[in-house]
Write a protein that holds these residues in place. Sequence first.
Motif, short mmCIF file in Angstrom:
data_model
loop_
_atom_site.label_atom_id
_atom_site.label_comp_id
_atom_site.label_asym_id
_atom_site.label_seq_id
_atom_site.Cartn_x
_atom_site.Cartn_y
_atom_site.Cartn_z
N GLN A 191 30.26 40.83 69.76
CA GLN A 191 30.10 39.87 70.87
C GLN A 191 29.22 38.69 70.44
O GLN A 191 29.49 37.54 70.80
N VAL A 192 28.16 38.98 69.65
CA VAL A 192 27.32 37.86 69.16
C VAL A 192 28.20 36.94 68.30
O VAL A 192 28.16 35.71 68.43
N SER A 193 29.02 37.55 67.46
CA SER A 193 29.89 36.77 66.59
C SER A 193 30.83 35.88 67.42
O SER A 193 31.00 34.69 67.11
N ASN A 202 26.84 39.05 82.62
CA ASN A 202 26.00 38.98 81.42
C ASN A 202 25.77 37.55 80.94
O ASN A 202 25.35 37.33 79.80
N VAL A 203 26.05 36.61 81.82
CA VAL A 203 25.74 35.20 81.52
C VAL A 203 25.00 34.64 82.73
O VAL A 203 25.57 34.53 83.81
N PRO A 247 24.71 39.65 74.99
CA PRO A 247 25.76 40.41 74.28
C PRO A 247 25.33 41.86 74.08
O PRO A 247 24.14 42.16 74.10
N ASN A 248 26.33 42.75 73.90
CA ASN A 248 25.95 44.16 73.65
C ASN A 248 26.43 44.68 72.30
O ASN A 248 26.35 45.87 72.05
N ARG A 252 20.17 43.86 75.20
CA ARG A 252 21.12 44.98 75.38
C ARG A 252 21.47 45.64 74.05
O ARG A 252 22.05 46.73 74.04
N MET A 253 21.13 45.00 72.96
CA MET A 253 21.41 45.59 71.64
C MET A 253 20.15 46.30 71.16
O MET A 253 19.42 45.78 70.31
N ASN A 254 19.89 47.46 71.74
CA ASN A 254 18.58 48.08 71.49
C ASN A 254 18.70 49.51 70.97
O ASN A 254 17.75 50.28 71.06
#
Length: 486
Positions: A58-60, A20-21, A53-54, A101-103
């Motif tokens: 993870q964003v944090s 994921n990177v 991120p999912n 992915r955050m959808n």
Amino acid sequence: MNSDLALFLKSSEEILGGENVLSIRNQGLSNILKFSVDWRKKFFGKPLAVCFPNSSSQVSELVKLADKFNVPLIAQGGNTGLSGGATPSNDISQVVISMSRMNSIRSIDIVNKSLTVESGCSLRKLQDFAKNSSLLFPLDISSREDATIGGILATNAGGLSVLRYGSARDLCFGLEVVLSDGKIWNGLKSLKKDNSGYSLKNLFIGSEGTLGIITAASMCLYSEVLDRETYFVITRDITATVAVYNELQKIVNDNLTAFEFMSSDAIDLVMRYFPNRVPNFIGNIKSKIISIVELPRTNLYKDECLTERFEQLISSGIVFKWGFCKNKQATKLWALREAITYASAENGQQVKNDLSLPRSSISDFVTSVRKSILPKYPRVSLINFGHIGDGNLHFNVSPFFNEAFQKKEDRWKAHEVFLKKYEEKIRKDINDLVVDFSGSVSAEHGIGQLRREENIRLKSDVEINLMRGIKQYFDPKGIMNPGKLI
Ligand code: MLT
Ligand code: ZN
């Protein structure tokens, strides 16, 4: 690569998993190109990496890392923006955070007419989800398949239904945002009324990722409009178009759901690249303006009232031609309207504008540009179209199409030469007039990179300093989408 960037990459792989990177070093630029170039192919960046991120946590975690290692972050949704607001710089130092992915749609409250959605959800998915519950998410733009709710909020996007339902800001109840130190602000209430202090959500909406990363939003829904009436109206000029708008709003008590206009130069462009998208029934509209008028079908406004008024407008010379569109015709008319941006992108670069003006000034503004600005430059086409009911003109200046440039590659090269020479000057001339007429240089596309300098030039020092103070408070290290907006 400096050691901080290397440590950021290593740690982000640990948080997200290596798959994921995508880094420029491991995957190469071609594999991350779609995150590096804006939709209009005007801004070309080279990010250090793209992270996927999912979850908000993870964003944090990623933002905490960026804060520690001083790595600038660019949140990106569908990358459909038109101002270069989500394109990284080209010095391989910035990291794109793709929200794709955050959808998911977290919840819906049918009684309250609201839903909570993650920021990477596409507009189309959100619209369909609301429809499945017999509700309406009314914001609509032609890039609905790819545009995401996060990007829509970050730019305070508008679109085709602002006249009746407002812009993204008007449809948002609350937000969840990851701040520049990695803390998560949960402001996901779904309240129509909330007077409990400063409106923080309104600071983040339209801030283009420069204050924090929007990870979720609580959005407002409406009742479905099951039956609409659509008309086309052809006028000789923009003055008449504004007059028709005023007349029709009077009859329907300000209940039009859309009033969109297209100049004949804009339609010529569609004719050149997507001829199937220009319906025959509108006839020859050379040097005229065609508008789409839409309203809910209710018993309140009898068809006869509108017919009578259209006929009066024809007699007084304001309307040249009008017609009621049956379902299929309405679909075709909207397809024409939505094709303008795609035809423009096929044609080449333009001096793209997204102006907003008081409707009462539109006519004088357009006359002044035609009289005092355009004659200073080589022959151009004015691709003028947009949302006249909102006072929002996409007043795009395109180099005049020359038959010698049939090949896309040659045409694009010629356009680039034109823009290099004239874009800045034309933009300044037009923007100065916009300010004279008390307008704004961005109505719905945002500032991004495209209008940053001009926005700073044209706003008062008081306003710019307030904005800089806000930026400094929310993002003291300057890691949130630097080089955009402010
Ligand atoms: C539109 O109204 O179609 C969009 O804002 C796109 C554009 O300006 O090109
Ligand atoms: Zn628009």
